[in-house]
Design an enzyme around this catalytic site. Structure first.
Site, mmCIF file in Angstrom:
data_model
loop_
_atom_site.group_PDB
_atom_site.id
_atom_site.type_symbol
_atom_site.label_atom_id
_atom_site.label_comp_id
_atom_site.label_asym_id
_atom_site.label_seq_id
_atom_site.Cartn_x
_atom_site.Cartn_y
_atom_site.Cartn_z
ATOM 1 N N ASP A 1 2.731 1.571 0.233
ATOM 2 C CA ASP A 1 2.158 2.919 0.226
ATOM 3 C C ASP A 1 2.756 3.740 -0.923
ATOM 4 O O ASP A 1 3.965 3.717 -1.140
ATOM 5 C CB ASP A 1 2.502 3.587 1.568
ATOM 6 N N GLU B 1 12.013 -15.567 -1.987
ATOM 7 C CA GLU B 1 12.978 -16.372 -1.213
ATOM 8 C C GLU B 1 12.293 -17.028 -0.020
ATOM 9 O O GLU B 1 12.800 -17.980 0.562
ATOM 10 C CB GLU B 1 14.100 -15.468 -0.661
#
Ligand code: TEU
Length: 554
Positions: free
Chosen positions: A232, A282
């Site tokens: 956002d 990751e």
């Protein structure tokens, strides 16, 4: 080639710029041409009868998304919030607001979605917190200059008694972007920045504690299996050093193309996203992030999607182009060019919870469906907003007393606000809320006309909007030329129309004018947003505001 074979090579977007044949199709990563479906939880489906949508309600309706044929669902906020901005004022970024359910409900939603082959992307709101967030409460209870205050943007006011805001910035919801607090001793105190509502204090992204907190929040949800984040106000996190006045703001979207405001799109913001990308990478399964960045300049927008930053950015220039052939063509060219420069897929969006629904905004359902079919033929990724597959229009006559949007409330009603595109969905002929809630309640009233537009009714009607969306999404998945994030080649076509080909063997022809046009023989009609009549010579008449898909030579 015009539709009779002459290439219009003014806009040939081959990736390497040369006129070489297209590189062999490569299997794009899932997100490079995915179709995302935005769920606005409070208005999607209610399971407990309180008239507000919730997570179990979404789980019940996930088969609707599988049957529609989308690849992923994006959930707008469901976090603990006082709902000053419908949940975009987050009090606890790791929790679930009781009105929406529990963390266990969320885990069930992710598990069910994955079981149906749907990925799950959630909203993250890093630009600001709720004023009820523990950090902001601590900031109010702490003195100027404290570390608690340094997590936000507190400043002394200007003027003799500090009674004037620290600068001239204004809120996106109207009024000043600053609110003055009272210090612990009751005296008028500092001001804090809120680019949105006063209940949404902006965080200080030059504070390393803020940065590490949001990396931790990313991990919290990634560990629960989410496939990505919609960021956002992604362009707003860093503000110019010194918080200088903005001065005169160029009017209009195009007017700000080469202008940079001190609170939007600051260069340092990219450092944040390079760190976020390292965390995403990751995790197995290509977890992604998409930037909500209202940045008019396509190249500056594309900078958010460089290979070491975010995967996608919403293409609001496309949404803002409206239903105009020349503007659309210009924006498609600019979007493809800038995306290809950084190796990112373009994205396309016509609707979300912040803008009037397309049938109303574009001037009719025919235009909205033509725009949708045009959008789905483009290379790259597409974002759909809940209810557009039902052809819902903006609800413009909501009673003022039911409106909740701070855009409406803070403008004293001068601005209608965004509630009109957030009315709960019509699912079936069941009860007063058309299947939205078992109690028949809904937090905003649905128009009487929606009883004819329910998902249940449209699923049975091959001529319905829902059936067209389903066919088009299936074709987009199955046709060898569609999906992907490669190239298109414009074809010469009459004024006010747009035609392009994608290889192998596909042509999209859109008539954006008020009059029918004759489409010369192209091939077999695959799909169209309206009725297309054929003639003995193999030509077809394409009605006004209609888009058609053609299979060529196959
Ligand atoms: O929107 C960011 C934004 O810039 C738009 O909201 C626009 O400024 C606004 O719609 C005024 O017309 C995001 C969310 O999508 C929106 O729902 C939130 O209200 C806003 O951020 C604050 O979190």
């Amino acid at each position: 080639m015009d539709v009779t074979g002459q290439q219009d090579d003014r806009h040939d977007h081959r990736r390497d710029g040369a006129r070489t044949p297209r590189a062999p199709a490569r299997e794009p990563a899932w997100w490079r041409d995915a179709v995302f479906y935005q769920v606005y939880p409070r208005s999607f489906a209610d399971s407990d009868g309180d008239g507000v949508g919730d997570l179990p309600g979404i789980v019940e309706r996930l088969p609707h998304l599988r049957d529609l044929g989308v690849d992923a669902v994006w959930l707008s906020p469901f976090y603990p919030s006082p709902m000053a901005d419908a949940g975009y004022d987050v009090a606890d970024p790791r929790g679930v607001d009781p009105v929406f359910g529990t963390l266990a409900d969320f885990d069930r939603l992710v598990e069910r979605a994955h079981g149906l082959g749907l990925r799950v992307v959630i909203d993250i709101v890093p630009n600001h917190t709720s004023h009820e967030h523990a950090w902001f409460r601590a900031a109010l209870a702490s003195p100027p200059g404290s570390c608690e205050r340094s997590r936000y943007l507190f400043r002394d006011g200007r003027g003799p008694d500090g009674g004037e805001p620290p600068n001239d910035w204004t809120s996106q919801f109207g009024g000043p972007a600053w609110t003055r607090v009272r210090e612990a001793d009751g005296s008028p105190g500092q001001w804090y920045l809120h680019l949105y509502a006063p209940e949404q204090p902006d965080l200080n992204w030059r504070n390393l504690e803020v940065r590490s907190e949001y990396l931790s929040i990313l991990r919290h949800w990634l560990d629960r299996g989410v496939d990505g984040f919609r960021i956002d106000v992604a362009h707003g996190l860093l503000k110019a050093v010194g918080l200088p006045d903005a001065g005169a703001i160029p009017q209009g979207w195009e007017g700000r193309m080469h202008h940079r405001l001190p609170y939007w799109d600051q260069p340092e913001v990219h450092d944040v996203y390079r760190g976020w990308r390292r965390v995403l990478d990751e995790y197995a399964g290509e977890r992604i992030a998409v930037a909500e960045a209202w940045v008019p300049n396509p190249d500056r927008l594309a900078a958010y999607t460089r290979p070491d930053e975010l995967h996608q950015a919403f293409n609001f220039p496309y949404l803002m182009a409206g239903w105009d052939a020349e503007r659309i063509r210009r924006v498609v060219d600019a979007s493809l060019d800038s995306a290809h420069k950084v190796g990112a897929p373009p994205t396309w969006v016509l609707a979300n919870h912040d803008v009037p629904r397309a049938p109303t905004r574009l001037g009719g359902l025919d235009r909205a469906l033509a725009a949708l079919l045009f959008e789905l033929a483009l290379p790259g990724s597409v974002y759909l907003y809940q209810g557009e597959e039902l052809g819902l229009e903006e609800v413009v006559d909501l009673p003022d007393e039911l409106r909740q949007d701070p855009v409406f409330l803070r403008s004293g009603g001068a601005l209608r606000g965004r509630d009109g595109c957030r009315v709960p969905l019509p699912w079936s002929d069941d009860g007063a809320s058309l299947g939205f809630s078992p109690s028949g309640r809904s937090w905003l009233p649905q128009p009487a006309g929606w009883r004819a537009l329910t998902a249940e009714a449209q699923a049975k009607d091959p001529a319905s909007t829902l059936s067209m969306y389903r066919r088009a999404l299936r074709l987009r998945r199955e046709h060898p030329a569609l999906g992907g994030d490669g190239v298109l080649t414009w074809l010469r076509s009459p004024e006010g129309t747009l035609a392009f080909e994608r290889s192998p063997g596909f042509v999209c022809f859109a008539n954006l004018t008020d009059a029918p046009v004759v489409v010369p023989p192209i091939g077999a009609l695959l799909e169209s947003s309206g009725p297309v009549d054929g003639a003995p010579d193999g030509s077809h008449v394409l009605p006004a505001h209609t888009t058609s898909w053609w299979s060529v030579g196959g």
